[in-house]
Design an enzyme around this catalytic site. Structure first.
Site, PDB file in Angstrom:
ATOM      1  N   LYS A  65     -72.824  38.165  -3.218  1.00 30.87           N
ATOM      2  CA  LYS A  65     -73.671  38.592  -4.333  1.00 30.87           C
ATOM      3  C   LYS A  65     -75.019  39.105  -3.822  1.00 30.87           C
ATOM      4  O   LYS A  65     -75.521  40.140  -4.273  1.00 30.87           O
ATOM      5  CB  LYS A  65     -73.891  37.429  -5.304  1.00 30.87           C
ATOM      6  CG  LYS A  65     -72.651  37.097  -6.112  1.00 30.87           C
ATOM      7  CD  LYS A  65     -72.913  35.889  -6.981  1.00 30.87           C
ATOM      8  CE  LYS A  65     -71.751  35.609  -7.902  1.00 30.87           C
ATOM      9  NZ  LYS A  65     -71.926  34.383  -8.658  1.00 30.87           N
ATOM     10  N   SER A 116     -71.026  31.905 -13.857  1.00 34.78           N
ATOM     11  CA  SER A 116     -72.245  32.181 -13.102  1.00 34.78           C
ATOM     12  C   SER A 116     -73.172  33.197 -13.771  1.00 34.78           C
ATOM     13  O   SER A 116     -74.266  33.457 -13.287  1.00 34.78           O
ATOM     14  CB  SER A 116     -71.908  32.617 -11.683  1.00 34.78           C
ATOM     15  OG  SER A 116     -71.340  33.893 -11.723  1.00 34.78           O
ATOM     16  N   PRO A 127     -59.976  41.023   0.405  1.00 31.85           N
ATOM     17  CA  PRO A 127     -59.019  41.836   1.149  1.00 31.85           C
ATOM     18  C   PRO A 127     -59.689  42.634   2.269  1.00 31.85           C
ATOM     19  O   PRO A 127     -60.843  43.046   2.134  1.00 31.85           O
ATOM     20  CB  PRO A 127     -58.484  42.820   0.098  1.00 31.85           C
ATOM     21  CG  PRO A 127     -58.880  42.286  -1.211  1.00 31.85           C
ATOM     22  CD  PRO A 127     -60.057  41.411  -1.011  1.00 31.85           C
ATOM     23  N   GLY A 128     -58.960  42.838   3.341  1.00 26.57           N
ATOM     24  CA  GLY A 128     -59.419  43.724   4.409  1.00 26.57           C
ATOM     25  C   GLY A 128     -60.437  43.132   5.354  1.00 26.57           C
ATOM     26  O   GLY A 128     -61.027  43.851   6.160  1.00 26.57           O
ATOM     27  N   VAL A 129     -60.675  41.811   5.294  1.00 27.11           N
ATOM     28  CA  VAL A 129     -61.658  41.242   6.215  1.00 27.11           C
ATOM     29  C   VAL A 129     -61.004  40.739   7.511  1.00 27.11           C
ATOM     30  O   VAL A 129     -61.654  40.123   8.336  1.00 27.11           O
ATOM     31  CB  VAL A 129     -62.483  40.098   5.582  1.00 27.11           C
ATOM     32  CG1 VAL A 129     -63.409  40.639   4.519  1.00 27.11           C
ATOM     33  CG2 VAL A 129     -61.591  39.019   5.025  1.00 27.11           C
ATOM     34  N   GLY A 130     -59.712  40.990   7.636  1.00 23.55           N
ATOM     35  CA  GLY A 130     -59.072  40.694   8.916  1.00 23.55           C
ATOM     36  C   GLY A 130     -58.275  39.407   8.954  1.00 23.55           C
ATOM     37  O   GLY A 130     -57.931  38.936  10.033  1.00 23.55           O
ATOM     38  N   LYS A 131     -57.923  38.852   7.792  1.00 23.62           N
ATOM     39  CA  LYS A 131     -57.205  37.572   7.784  1.00 23.62           C
ATOM     40  C   LYS A 131     -55.834  37.706   8.446  1.00 23.62           C
ATOM     41  O   LYS A 131     -55.513  36.992   9.393  1.00 23.62           O
ATOM     42  CB  LYS A 131     -57.036  37.070   6.339  1.00 23.62           C
ATOM     43  CG  LYS A 131     -58.357  36.881   5.609  1.00 23.62           C
ATOM     44  CD  LYS A 131     -58.151  36.360   4.207  1.00 23.62           C
ATOM     45  CE  LYS A 131     -57.460  37.327   3.282  1.00 23.62           C
ATOM     46  NZ  LYS A 131     -58.195  38.563   3.001  1.00 23.62           N
ATOM     47  N   GLY A 173     -60.695  34.788   1.941  1.00 23.33           N
ATOM     48  CA  GLY A 173     -61.707  35.824   1.870  1.00 23.33           C
ATOM     49  C   GLY A 173     -61.158  37.047   1.175  1.00 23.33           C
ATOM     50  O   GLY A 173     -59.963  37.141   0.920  1.00 23.33           O
TER      51      GLY A 173
HETATM   52  P1  ADP Z   1     -56.711  41.001   5.188  1.00 23.81           P
HETATM   53  O1  ADP Z   1     -55.494  40.286   5.675  1.00 23.81           O
HETATM   54  O2  ADP Z   1     -57.938  40.138   5.199  1.00 23.81           O
HETATM   55  O3  ADP Z   1     -56.533  41.682   3.878  1.00 23.81           O
HETATM   56  P2  ADP Z   1     -56.235  42.756   7.428  1.00 23.81           P
HETATM   57  O4  ADP Z   1     -56.031  41.716   8.460  1.00 23.81           O
HETATM   58  O5  ADP Z   1     -55.037  43.431   6.895  1.00 23.81           O
HETATM   59  O6  ADP Z   1     -57.065  42.149   6.236  1.00 23.81           O
HETATM   60  O7  ADP Z   1     -57.265  43.806   8.014  1.00 23.81           O
HETATM   61  C1  ADP Z   1     -57.311  45.165   7.667  1.00 23.81           C
HETATM   62  C2  ADP Z   1     -57.718  45.999   8.845  1.00 23.81           C
HETATM   63  O8  ADP Z   1     -59.073  45.783   9.163  1.00 23.81           O
HETATM   64  C3  ADP Z   1     -56.919  45.670  10.101  1.00 23.81           C
HETATM   65  O9  ADP Z   1     -56.489  46.856  10.696  1.00 23.81           O
HETATM   66  C4  ADP Z   1     -57.916  44.966  11.016  1.00 23.81           C
HETATM   67  O10 ADP Z   1     -57.667  45.279  12.334  1.00 23.81           O
HETATM   68  C5  ADP Z   1     -59.257  45.468  10.538  1.00 23.81           C
HETATM   69  N1  ADP Z   1     -60.270  44.418  10.650  1.00 23.81           N
HETATM   70  C6  ADP Z   1     -60.634  43.546   9.686  1.00 23.81           C
HETATM   71  N2  ADP Z   1     -61.595  42.710  10.134  1.00 23.81           N
HETATM   72  C7  ADP Z   1     -61.843  43.045  11.401  1.00 23.81           C
HETATM   73  C8  ADP Z   1     -62.731  42.532  12.413  1.00 23.81           C
HETATM   74  N3  ADP Z   1     -63.526  41.496  12.187  1.00 23.81           N
HETATM   75  N4  ADP Z   1     -62.704  43.116  13.605  1.00 23.81           N
HETATM   76  C9  ADP Z   1     -61.894  44.160  13.842  1.00 23.81           C
HETATM   77  N5  ADP Z   1     -61.040  44.696  12.952  1.00 23.81           N
HETATM   78  C10 ADP Z   1     -60.999  44.152  11.741  1.00 23.81           C
END
Ligand code: ADP
Length: 763
Positions: free
Chosen positions: A713, A670, A348-352, A346
């Protein structure tokens, strides 16, 4: 030619094609090395004086070795460490004193090798094989370096550089020019050593009969000490060896590995303190002793607790959470379940990554994290062989050591960003790591012994599934995490980010009130992202400023965050989404893009003018997108009658297609139907309503094929005020993923052939 500086060494010998590390505390040598370091090619001549006590012109030998300074560093004990690479044997002449140093002219020594030398070459290799097989302290490292050596001269230099003989004996080999003479001398030296070893073994066998194990060890150690004394090695490593030995006996690992570590310790003990190998063997011992060969943590078996930890740290992401719970549930029913190998894909920043860390916490496992983004060398994964200077284990073993357990949750970030080049293909090395059939015997080149990775729970992360090397993708359980809608971000902020940041800043919800509107302002105008990382940073910045302000103006302790306060603390609004203006224009049509920020609309423009009938493409389009444009144009030209276009009106016209807005990755097929629509709008002189956006690949026959990233999208288009979305029929199945609040505002038109779009927009 300028005379070269001469470095005089008294305790170590360097040979051509060989590297040595030396440490100095002597000021003269340091200064000399500084001078060599400053000249362009870093060359110098290395000699071993005939008489150590008398360093003067008369004690210089006729021959030395031309060497290059490869590395110079000051180490904390005030010494200087250098690495010199021997290049070739040289004859010295016209030696002169230059202040504290000597300089000399030199000429490379060349030797002719005839048939006799060839015979000696094979005899010497045989002797060496026999020697390596029989002498316990001679490692196999030398055998791997034989590859590529094709003359007796080089072979002799290689062997002597490894041979554990006294300095005095070794230095003779530099001035012995004839390779056959050197080969004979080497065979004699090896033979003598072999006889000594045989004798030793005989004594040991006899001793063994009389002594039990501990006594035997004591006896042997004493003997090694005596031999070292004999060799003039005054360095006292005893207490260090004792400590290592204790650690080894306590080490939880299988007998074979323990045996190997013990052998290395013996080797360490037997090495002269000047030996270049000493540091390497010590480091290897350090790795072997500190690896968690057999140190497991026990997984939590309370499913409810695991779920509650995951829910409290992360909003939604149900698919991953469920997968972990399923794993635990099944594991409780079976004894030896393999850990799943998950890959979270996914933007960036979605919590992976943070979710993976939270999985480790919930299971009571340790976590290890490495990133493989940008690596192009398989040694980064599987380590360098120990013969390589500066060798280290690969990142997998490094991560395991940091985690300290045999079954950590091991996060491999950016698995889609590895590259392949001449240094090998890191992806295929990762395959061995991730393949459950092989990874119980993972072999790192440096460690040399198999390490069991089968209990590790691997979680990889990636941004784009298509960019994960194909063979790896096959092994991974891919779980897609798509970008969040504004409403989801709002929930994440309310339930997780705001409470977390309040706590981290020592604030209470009573002190700081942040309502939905304020959070929405941050989401819409201060961040532009698919995930919530920037949002989290913005909230943290706000709270930091509030804390500072509370401490500075003691009177103000309650804050209600609204748009005005946000602007005061964070400055003016930073972003606006591509506002979709509603004016009508010919040759401009909205496409839909999937970007690292989530989704957005992507208008495509076209114009034409008199010329030679060329197609001009601008906007830094990738290859596939350029092809799409050619396909669109040829499809229209082949069907002018169907679209009611006069072929003469486009004949001899240069057509220019432009895709504006920089931050979007403009590649992929696309945009096909958008390009086609833009061109038809231009050719027919007919506008397309700007409240419409579309995405889909087009074929030369006008078929509309499915695309990826539909959810992002569509969310992006919705945010940009689009009312109607045209998508390929193939993507109908993905509509379920789109949040209800977005779906209900949009009209979707599903198409299979471009003619369907033509009928809707132009007829
Ligand atoms: P990724 O690895 O996808 O780039 P991160 O795991 O580093 O993203 O997440 C970035 C920040 O956003 C973290 O501090 C995380 O706690 C927060 N975050 C992302 N998704 C969620 C979620 N679904 N619930 C709570 N916090 C989230």
């Amino acid at each position: 030619m300028n005379k070269l500086l001469v470095l005089i060494i008294n305790d170590m010998v360097i040979f051509p094609n060989n590297e040595v590390r030396i440490e100095y505390d002597n000021n003269y040598d340091k200064q000399m090395v500084d001078i060599v370091d400053q000249i362009d090619d870093n060359l110098m001549i290395i000699v071993n004086p005939i008489d150590e006590g008398d360093i003067s012109l008369t004690s210089f030998p006729k021959y030395g070795v031309l060497g290059r300074l490869k590395l110079k560093m000051n180490v904390p004990n005030g010494k200087t460490r250098i690495v010199i690479e021997g290049i070739e044997r040289v004859a010295l002449s016209s030696i002169v004193e230059d202040g504290f140093y000597y300089r000399a002219d030199y000429e490379a020594v060349t030797v002719e090798e005839g048939e006799e030398a060839k015979s000696y070459f094979s005899i010497l290799i045989k002797s060496l094989e026999n020697y390596v097989a029989k002498v316990p302290y001679m490692g196999n490292a030398i055998m791997s370096q034989l590859h590529g050596i094709d003359c007796l001269d080089d072979l002799c230099d290689l062997i002597v550089s490894f041979l554990p003989i006294k300095y005095e004996d070794k230095k003779k080999y530099v001035v012995m020019i004839d390779p056959i003479a050197r080969a004979k001398a080497l065979m004699e030296d090896m033979n003598r050593d072999l006889k000594f070893v045989e004798l030793e073994q005989r004594i040991e066998n006899e001793v063994e009969k009389e002594l039990d194990d501990t006594q035997k060890e004591y006896f042997l150690r004493e003997k090694i000490k005596l031999m070292q004394k004999e060799l003039g090695d005054g360095n006292n490593k005893d207490s260090e060896i004792e400590t290592l030995s204790k650690k080894i006996s306590k080490l939880k690992c299988n007998a074979k590995i323990k045996e190997k570590i013990k052998r290395e310790l013996d080797r360490y003990e037997s090495l002269n303190s000047n030996s270049p190998e000493l540091g390497m063997v010590r480091e290897y011992l350090d790795w072997m002793i500190n690896l968690p060969w057999n140190n497991y943590t026990k997984d939590t078996d309370d499913l409810v607790k695991v779920k509650s930890i995951l829910d409290s740290s992360h909003y939604a992401l149900e698919e991953v959470k469920d997968r972990i719970l399923e794993y635990l549930a099944v594991k409780q029913n079976t004894n030896n379940l393999r850990s799943p190998i998950l890959c979270l894909v996914g933007p960036p920043g979605v919590g992976k990554t943070s979710l993976a860390l939270s999985i480790a916490k919930s299971l009571n496992r340790k976590a290890a994290k490495i990133s493989v983004g940008g690596i192009n060398d398989e040694a980064e994964i599987v380590g360098h062989r120990r013969t390589y200077i500066g060798a280290n284990p690969g990142r997998i073993i490094q991560g395991i050591r940091k985690a300290g357990t045999t079954n950590p949750v091991f996060i491999i970030d950016e698995i889609d960003k590895m590259t392949k080049d001449i240094k090998g293909d890191p992806a295929s090395s990762l395959l061995e790591v991730l393949d459950p059939e092989q990874n119980n015997k993972f072999s790192d080149h440096y460690i040399e012994e198999d390490f069991d990775l089968s209990k590790v729970m691997f979680i990889a992360t990636a941004n784009y599934v298509e960019q994960i090397p194909y063979e790896l993708r096959d092994r991974l359980e891919i779980i897609n995490i798509s970008s969040y809608t504004e409403y989801e971000k709002l929930d994440i902020a309310k339930q997780h980010l705001v409470p977390k940041e309040l706590e981290e800043h020592g604030l209470t919800p009573l002190q700081v009130q942040m309502d939905d509107e304020a959070i929405m302002t941050l989401i819409r105008y201060y961040t532009k992202e698919a995930g919530v990382r920037e949002l989290e940073r913005m909230i943290a910045t706000l709270f930091r400023k509030i804390v500072k302000s509370i401490l500075l103006n003691q009177d103000m302790v309650f804050y209600h965050i609204d748009e005005k306060l946000i602007e005061e603390f964070l400055g003016k609004k930073k972003y606006s989404y591509m506002e979709n203006d509603t004016s009508k224009e010919i040759g401009v049509v909205n496409g839909m893009a999937y970007t690292v920020f989530g989704g957005d609309i992507l208008p495509i423009e076209a114009t034409m003018f008199k010329g030679k009938g060329e197609l001009i493409l601008t906007g830094s389009l990738g290859d596939v997108m350029q092809e799409s444009c050619h396909i669109a144009l040829d499809y229209i030209k082949a069907n002018v009658d169907l679209f009611g276009i006069d072929p003469k009106s486009i004949d001899k016209q240069d057509i220019h297609v432009h895709v504006p807005e920089g931050a979007v990755n403009k590649d992929g097929p696309s945009a096909g139907i958008t390009m086609t629509t833009t061109l038809i709008s231009l050719f027919k002189n007919q506008c397309v309503d700007k409240s419409i956006a579309m995405t889909g690949e087009i074929t030369l026959r006008g078929r509309v094929l499915g695309i990826g990233g539909l959810k992002e999208k569509v969310i992006g288009a919705h945010r940009a005020n689009i009312k109607t979305v045209i998508i390929p029929k193939e993507n109908e199945k993905d509509l379920d993923e789109i949040p209800e609040e977005v779906r209900r505002d949009l009209q979707f038109i599903m198409v299979e052939n471009y003619v369907d779009i033509y009928k809707k927009l132009f007829q």
